[in-house]
Design a protein around this motif. Structure first.
Motif, PDB file in Angstrom:
ATOM      1  N   ASN A 295       1.399  -1.391   0.069  1.00 24.06           N
ATOM      2  CA  ASN A 295       0.179   0.254   0.152  1.00 24.06           C
ATOM      3  C   ASN A 295       1.003   1.562  -0.074  1.00 24.06           C
ATOM      4  O   ASN A 295       1.436   1.240   1.129  1.00 24.06           O
ATOM      5  CB  ASN A 295      -1.106  -0.145   1.102  1.00 24.06           C
TER       6      ASN A 295
ATOM      7  N   PRO B  75      -0.579   4.824  -1.024  1.00 20.35           N
ATOM      8  CA  PRO B  75      -1.587   5.367  -1.885  1.00 20.35           C
ATOM      9  C   PRO B  75      -0.846   6.714  -1.708  1.00 20.35           C
ATOM     10  O   PRO B  75      -0.347   7.453  -0.285  1.00 20.35           O
ATOM     11  CB  PRO B  75      -2.831   5.630  -1.059  1.00 20.35           C
ATOM     12  N   GLN B  76      -0.860   7.742  -2.210  1.00 24.29           N
ATOM     13  CA  GLN B  76      -0.781   9.424  -2.244  1.00 24.29           C
ATOM     14  C   GLN B  76       0.762   9.244  -2.464  1.00 24.29           C
ATOM     15  O   GLN B  76       0.747  10.655  -2.545  1.00 24.29           O
ATOM     16  CB  GLN B  76      -1.951   9.948  -1.837  1.00 24.29           C
TER      17      GLN B  76
ATOM     18  N   ASN C  73      -0.823  -0.738  -4.272  1.00 29.31           N
ATOM     19  CA  ASN C  73      -1.825   0.104  -3.937  1.00 29.31           C
ATOM     20  C   ASN C  73      -1.344   1.447  -5.015  1.00 29.31           C
ATOM     21  O   ASN C  73      -0.255   2.005  -4.194  1.00 29.31           O
ATOM     22  CB  ASN C  73      -2.797  -0.425  -2.901  1.00 29.31           C
TER      23      ASN C  73
ATOM     24  N   ASN D  15      -3.049   4.128  -5.810  1.00 30.68           N
ATOM     25  CA  ASN D  15      -3.923   5.003  -5.437  1.00 30.68           C
ATOM     26  C   ASN D  15      -3.772   5.954  -5.504  1.00 30.68           C
ATOM     27  O   ASN D  15      -3.155   6.780  -3.947  1.00 30.68           O
ATOM     28  CB  ASN D  15      -5.165   5.051  -4.710  1.00 30.68           C
TER      29      ASN D  15
ATOM     30  N   ASN E 122      -3.846  -1.440  -8.233  1.00 31.89           N
ATOM     31  CA  ASN E 122      -4.839  -0.618  -7.829  1.00 31.89           C
ATOM     32  C   ASN E 122      -4.615   1.534  -8.648  1.00 31.89           C
ATOM     33  O   ASN E 122      -3.313   1.220  -8.157  1.00 31.89           O
ATOM     34  CB  ASN E 122      -5.413  -0.415  -6.860  1.00 31.89           C
TER      35      ASN E 122
END
Length: 206
Positions: free
Chosen positions: A16, A18-19, A36, A38, A56
């Motif tokens: 993960n 994200p951003q 991920n 995202n 993702n």
């Protein structure tokens, strides 16, 4: 975050990110399957020949990214920004690109088999010899796109716009042309097996 830190954490089992900001990073020829990213910023990044299967990338910024031969099979790229990206020979089979922006992207020889490109912006995109067989292109903007030699058999183009698009030796067999805008499009050199064009479209295409 730089490329080395991302790869170190990925190899340690983390997925993960994200951003995360990866603007201008070089992540060529690496495996990032299932990652991920995202809302990540990958503008101008280089990910050529990398493996991002099942990634993702929802709303990720990939503006002008170098994605030559990158494998995105099965990735989620809804609302992703791929404007002017280099996607030559990229694998995008079954990728969800709903409402993604691919304006002026270079998709020559890309594999978009069964991809979801509904309501995507492909205005001015270079899709020469791309494989779009079975793709879902309902409501897509293909204005001015170059589809020379592309394979679009069994695609759903309902309510899409192809105004001023270049279609030469394009395979349009069994395509759904319901309410398609074919303004200033020449279809006389295309394969149209199993296709019924609305009379209005025939007039506009002439």
């Amino acid at each position: 975050m730089d490329a080395d830190e991302l790869l170190k954490r990925y190899c340690a089992g983390e997925r993960n990110f994200p951003q995360v900001s990866l603007h201008l990073v070089n992540l060529s020829e690496v495996c990032l399957a299932g990652i991920n990213l995202n809302l990540a910023n990958l503008a101008n990044a280089t990910l050529s020949q990398s493996n991002l299967r099942g990634a993702n990338l929802i709303e990720a910024n990939l503006t002008a990214a170098v994605l030559w031969r990158t494998n995105f099979s099965g990735a989620n790229m809804i609302l992703a920004n791929l404007k002017a990206a280099n996607l030559i020979r990229a694998t995008l089979r079954k990728v969800d690109l709903h409402k993604a922006s691919l304006a002026k992207a270079d998709l020559r020889l890309a594999d978009l088999h069964d991809a979801d490109l509904s309501n995507a912006n492909l205005a001015g995109a270079d899709l020469r010899y791309a494989n779009l067989t079975g793709a879902f292109l309902a409501g897509a903007n293909l204005n001015g796109a170059n589809l020379t030699g592309a394979k679009l058999s069994n695609t759903d183009l309902s309510h899409a716009s192809l105004a001023k698009a270049i279609l030469y030796k394009t395979d349009l067999s069994y395509v759904d042309f319901t309410e398609v805008d074919l303004t200033r499009v020449d279809l006389q050199h295309c394969l149209l097996h199993g296709v019924t064009l609305p009379e209005r479209s025939l007039i506009e295409a002439g």
